[in-house]
Design an enzyme around this catalytic site. Structure first.
Site, PDB file in Angstrom:
ATOM      1  N   ARG A  13       0.814  -0.808  -0.276  1.00 45.28           N
ATOM      2  CA  ARG A  13       0.163  -0.218  -0.191  1.00 45.28           C
ATOM      3  C   ARG A  13       1.006   1.261  -0.291  1.00 45.28           C
ATOM      4  NH1 ARG A  13      -5.644  -0.045   3.237  1.00 45.28           N
ATOM      5  NH2 ARG A  13      -5.044  -2.641   2.083  1.00 45.28           N
ATOM      6  N   SER A 100      -8.360  -0.742  -0.279  1.00 43.94           N
ATOM      7  CA  SER A 100      -9.404  -0.613   0.773  1.00 43.94           C
ATOM      8  C   SER A 100     -10.364   0.516   1.415  1.00 43.94           C
ATOM      9  CB  SER A 100      -8.705  -1.685   2.134  1.00 43.94           C
ATOM     10  OG  SER A 100      -9.783  -2.121   3.126  1.00 43.94           O
ATOM     11  N   HIS A 101      -9.807   0.838   2.584  1.00 40.32           N
ATOM     12  CA  HIS A 101     -10.575   1.867   3.024  1.00 40.32           C
ATOM     13  C   HIS A 101      -9.996   3.209   3.370  1.00 40.32           C
ATOM     14  CE1 HIS A 101      -7.751   0.413   6.001  1.00 40.32           C
ATOM     15  NE2 HIS A 101      -7.824   1.071   6.681  1.00 40.32           N
ATOM     16  N   LYS A 110      -3.569  -6.441  -3.093  1.00 41.68           N
ATOM     17  CA  LYS A 110      -4.416  -7.777  -1.784  1.00 41.68           C
ATOM     18  C   LYS A 110      -3.728  -8.557  -3.237  1.00 41.68           C
ATOM     19  CE  LYS A 110      -7.384  -5.228   1.069  1.00 41.68           C
ATOM     20  NZ  LYS A 110      -8.267  -5.443   1.289  1.00 41.68           N
ATOM     21  N   ASP A 241     -16.351  -0.662   3.145  1.00 42.23           N
ATOM     22  CA  ASP A 241     -15.689   0.118   2.619  1.00 42.23           C
ATOM     23  C   ASP A 241     -15.634  -0.045   1.455  1.00 42.23           C
ATOM     24  OD1 ASP A 241     -14.777  -2.909   2.162  1.00 42.23           O
ATOM     25  OD2 ASP A 241     -12.987  -2.459   3.595  1.00 42.23           O
ATOM     26  N   ASP A 243     -13.493  -1.919  -0.916  1.00 44.35           N
ATOM     27  CA  ASP A 243     -13.365  -2.399  -1.702  1.00 44.35           C
ATOM     28  C   ASP A 243     -14.313  -3.887  -1.187  1.00 44.35           C
ATOM     29  OD1 ASP A 243     -11.980  -3.088   0.921  1.00 44.35           O
ATOM     30  OD2 ASP A 243     -10.820  -4.569  -0.430  1.00 44.35           O
ATOM     31  N   ASP A 245     -14.786  -5.310   1.187  1.00 46.16           N
ATOM     32  CA  ASP A 245     -14.151  -6.796   1.753  1.00 46.16           C
ATOM     33  C   ASP A 245     -15.411  -6.445   2.795  1.00 46.16           C
ATOM     34  OD1 ASP A 245     -12.709  -5.469   1.821  1.00 46.16           O
ATOM     35  OD2 ASP A 245     -11.469  -7.060   2.915  1.00 46.16           O
ATOM     36  N   ARG A 246     -15.228  -5.924   3.833  1.00 42.17           N
ATOM     37  CA  ARG A 246     -15.525  -5.479   5.303  1.00 42.17           C
ATOM     38  C   ARG A 246     -17.195  -4.611   5.466  1.00 42.17           C
ATOM     39  NH1 ARG A 246     -12.106  -2.491   8.929  1.00 42.17           N
ATOM     40  NH2 ARG A 246     -11.834  -1.391   7.179  1.00 42.17           N
ATOM     41  N   HIS A 328     -13.423  -7.733   9.082  1.00 49.34           N
ATOM     42  CA  HIS A 328     -13.392  -8.859   8.354  1.00 49.34           C
ATOM     43  C   HIS A 328     -13.861 -10.374   8.794  1.00 49.34           C
ATOM     44  CE1 HIS A 328     -10.710  -6.561   6.047  1.00 49.34           C
ATOM     45  NE2 HIS A 328     -10.081  -6.477   7.352  1.00 49.34           N
TER      46      HIS A 328
END
Length: 451
Positions: A13, A100-101, A110, A241, A243, A245-246, A328
């Site tokens: 990142r 992500s966030h 990732k 978020d 992407d 995934d959360r 998660h």
């Protein structure tokens, strides 16, 4: 060359283009193929809607194909959909271009190997970093890989829906804040198959995030959703978020539901369908989660924080589910990968099978009061932790352990104090039966570490 600091404990990142640019993306593509031995194989590649995503994906794909590997280009998808593609298609590697966030100036990668096993710092990422920095990346072969473009949105929607029983669900009204992130694309085909009225907020994909940052763990980013749920008389709200995934829930009264309590809801649903299942939870999760698992006849296992810890332990213990306070949620039948969409669906199924509201479902599950995560900048995190441990061991009346940072548990209250994996911070979480006890313990600990 490449900025060494972009290689983190769980992913890659950086800030575009200062620390992460197209040349870095190209080198990461070459390093992934070299590290996993993917020349002659295929790499699944997806990206989110960030403004820098397209040029970084193009450069990454160039690095992969120049190294002799083919690419299956998913276009814009959620991170969990990328994991699904790698697992269901039995591909040997995958990459998601996302931060992500994080705020809009960030981007990253990732990465995973076969079986959607995520690469982490100690297991792949640091080796790739060292390979790039050494200047010893293999010379490109004479042949270049090909690129195939596909859309897995519908297939992933069907996969997510397979986790719930759609028969007999009562209609629900749900407010969904996609935060201009990937949930805006991935959710519509899911909800088309359900008897729910969805009130969308910010479903338009926009990597400039014009409405609020795509980070629902920050309370200020949840305020508008909380107000909308109450105004609409909705059954609950959910925020994702960037992407997707959360996810985090808001009950019908506009109160946020912490990630570990949502994990308890998911665990309840899973244990009803799979009696005796093993459930993993991290050291910061509320006691409400393992207590629920044990009441429902399951087996609860406590772990350190982080997907690189939880996923292998889930495989070792054949765990059906693993949950973290950070939102998660990992599912065995999702290739042990996390999915905010599946977590939301399992919670919605529970609500839609009872007459009462979400708050009534939560009340018997969650009897505790929590401080939330409190961050402190300290010059020497380990010295501060040691000081706190000595204080409580000398005073007595509480158990201590070092599974992940320091946990002190008196029975009536407990706290965890651990250093951040990514920032120079100490993170404190306190839980007790009442607010006054939480505040007393919180102030006591903060007084020691901030002295």
């Amino acid at each position: 060359m490449i900025e060494e600091s972009i290689f983190k404990a769980y992913d890659i990142r950086g800030i575009y283009p200062e620390t992460l640019d197209e040349e870095a993306a190209r080198l990461i593509g070459r390093a992934l193929v070299a590290h996993l031995g993917l020349s002659g194989s295929r790499v699944v590649v997806g990206r989110d809607m960030r403004l820098s995503g397209e040029p970084l994906q193009k450069a990454f794909i160039d690095g992969v194909t120049a190294s002799g590997a083919d690419v299956l280009d998913l276009g814009m998808v959620s991170t969990d959909a990328m994991y699904f593609a790698v697992g269901s298609l039995e591909e040997p590697g995958g990459a998601m271009i996302t931060a992500s966030h994080n705020p809009k100036q960030y981007n990253g990668f990732k990465l995973c190997r076969e079986g959607a096993r995520a690469l982490s710092g100690e297991d792949g990422l640091f080796q790739m970093r060292d390979l790039i920095l050494s200047g010893k990346l293999p010379d490109p072969p004479e042949f270049r890989g090909s690129v195939e473009v596909t859309d897995i949105t519908e297939d992933y929607a069907k996969h997510c829906l397979s986790f719930i029983d759609r028969e007999g669900l009562r209609p629900l009204k749900i407010v969904v804040d996609a935060g201009n992130g990937m949930a805006g694309k991935m959710l519509p085909p899911v909800f088309e198959e359900l008897p729910f009225e969805v009130i969308p907020m910010y479903f338009a994909l926009d990597g400039s995030f014009p409405n609020h940052p795509p980070n629902p763990i920050e309370p200020e980013n949840m305020v508008e959703l909380q107000e909308r749920v109450v105004a609409e008389g909705a059954d609950f709200g959910v925020a994702f978020d960037g992407d997707a995934d959360r996810c985090f829930l808001v009950d019908e009264q506009g109160r946020t539901v912490s990630g570990d309590i949502l994990a308890a809801l998911v665990a309840k649903n899973i244990l009803e369908k799979e009696p005796g299942a093993t459930i993993l939870y991290n050291a910061i999760c509320s006691k409400a989660l393992p207590e629920l698992v044990e009441r429902e006849g399951g087996r609860a296992i406590r772990t350190k924080v982080g997907h690189s810890i939880i996923k292998p332990q889930m495989r070792d213990n054949d765990a059906a589910f693993g949950g973290e306070h950070s939102g998660h949620f990992y599912f065995r039948d999702n290739y042990y990968a996390d999915s905010g969409i599946i977590a939301m669906l399992t919670a919605a199924e529970l609500v839609a099978r009872q007459d009462g509201p979400l708050s009534a479902l939560l009340a018997p599950i969650d009897p505790y009061v929590r401080s939330g995560e409190i961050n402190s900048e300290v010059p020497d995190a380990q010295a501060a932790i040691d000081r706190v441990e000595r204080f409580y061991e000398k005073r007595g009346g509480a158990d201590t352990d070092r599974l992940d940072g320091l946990t002190v548990d008196s029975g009536d209250w407990w706290f965890n104090l651990r250093p951040s994996n990514t920032e120079p911070l100490l993170r404190l979480n306190v839980e007790a039966a009442d607010r006054s006890t939480v505040e007393r313990v919180q102030n006591e600990v903060l007084g020691m570490i901030r002295a």
